[in-house]
Design an enzyme around this catalytic site. Structure first.
Site, PDB file in Angstrom:
ATOM      1  N   ASP A 161      27.226  51.426  35.675  1.00  0.00           N
ATOM      2  CA  ASP A 161      27.095  50.196  36.453  1.00  0.00           C
ATOM      3  C   ASP A 161      27.437  50.415  37.932  1.00  0.00           C
ATOM      4  O   ASP A 161      26.932  49.709  38.814  1.00  0.00           O
ATOM      5  CB  ASP A 161      28.037  49.106  35.930  1.00  0.00           C
ATOM      6  N   ASP A 201      33.664  46.580  41.544  1.00  0.00           N
ATOM      7  CA  ASP A 201      32.531  45.650  41.522  1.00  0.00           C
ATOM      8  C   ASP A 201      32.287  44.937  42.849  1.00  0.00           C
ATOM      9  O   ASP A 201      31.772  43.815  42.867  1.00  0.00           O
ATOM     10  CB  ASP A 201      32.721  44.609  40.413  1.00  0.00           C
TER      11      ASP A 201
END
Length: 316
Positions: A92, A32
């Site tokens: 994602d 992330d």
């Protein structure tokens, strides 16, 4: 908020809270980096030119590419659930590629570019069904690149269409086209948009349920975060497809209008969040029908993009 208002108060707050996560530049245990570092330090560097921000961003990009698996052509997403997955990649992860494209533009080191493009192409090949709905998780054999399983983690079922996953895909491939000019990415973005907006279970206000296949629709929670990310992507996509741009902008406008009128938090309540009614992970009974920070983030980004387009200014 500072970009939107130009008030020094927001700049000071942004700088304070950005510097609190400086240590994350070294955190190689997560994919992330884009969400954490580019959305914070990236915007900070763009707006201030602070060289400290730049250095931290470059280290973040170097840390992210340590997760690249050459044999499979992907950036590994998660390190957890090793009993289920060997090398999981989630849709994602498309959002984190923007940090790598930025690093390439800053350094001209082609490693960043090739990793980002390879990941986007591998995801395009393996993550999407014939109707351009996306799986949430694809598990790879890192030596051969073979797909081991296709599944979900936050969606309703392995073969369902998790709404935020569709938004990540739309935004991610639109961004990849901006950074590469490769027509395959533009085509993918258009097809994902078509899936979302032609879906029979997309509500009239264009704020999707948390999963397009959730069994109790219309009595299922919405996911405003999927809607605001989609709106922001649509504004950008509208600039690349002249024949469809007006329709893309119209749908983005409707999302922002409906989010503002019917999903906005009451001033002074909800701990300062802007929007209500997002869903983090219903299968895990986590963050159901609550405010979520990335819903607000893409709401503000979409508003900024709309304002630039309304003034006939370039988005980038």
């Amino acid at each position: 908020m500072y970009e939107y208002t130009r008030e020094p108060f927001w700049k000071d707050q942004a700088d304070l809270h950005t510097r609190l996560i400086e240590r994350e530049q070294w955190n190689g245990g997560t994919h992330d980096m884009g969400f954490k570092m580019y959305c914070s330090y990236g915007n900070g560097y763009r707006l201030t030119g602070d060289p400290v921000y730049k250095d931290i961003l470059l280290q973040s990009a170097h840390t992210l590419i340590t997760r690249y698996k050459e044999g499979a052509g992907i950036l590994r997403s998660w390190d957890h659930n090793t009993d289920k997955w060997d090398c999981p990649v989630i849709i994602d992860n498309m959002m984190n590629l923007e940090l790598l494209f930025w690093a390439f533009n800053q350094t001209q080191d082609s490693v960043f570019y090739h990793i980002a493009v390879n990941h986007a192409r591998t995801t395009l090949k393996n993550h999407f069904r014939e109707d351009y709905s996306t799986y949430h998780v694809v598990d790879y054999d890192t030596l051969t690149g073979a797909v081991r399983t296709k599944a979900t983690h936050q969606g309703y079922a392995h073969e369902s269409a998790w709404s935020r996953g569709q938004a990540w895909g739309l935004y991610g491939y639109t961004m990849c086209y901006r950074e590469t000019g490769l027509p395959e990415f533009l085509e993918q973005a258009q097809q994902i948009e078509k899936f979302i907006f032609n879906h029979a279970r997309l509500p009239a206000d264009l704020i999707p349920y948390w999963d397009f296949d959730a069994p109790e629709i219309p009595d299922e929670p919405r996911d405003v975060s999927a809607a605001t990310c989609t709106a922001s992507a649509l504004y950008e996509l509208s600039t690349y497809v002249p024949g469809k741009g007006e329709n893309y902008r119209r749908n983005a406008d409707r999302i922002l209008e409906n989010a503002t009128r019917h999903y906005r938090a009451t001033l002074g309540e909800n701990n300062g969040f802007l929007l209500l009614h997002s869903t983090g992970s219903k299968p895990h009974n986590s963050e159901i029908d609550v405010p979520i920070v990335y819903a607000d983030y893409y709401f503000l980004e979409a508003l900024l993009r709309k304002a630039r387009l309304d003034r006939n200014e370039p988005l980038f």
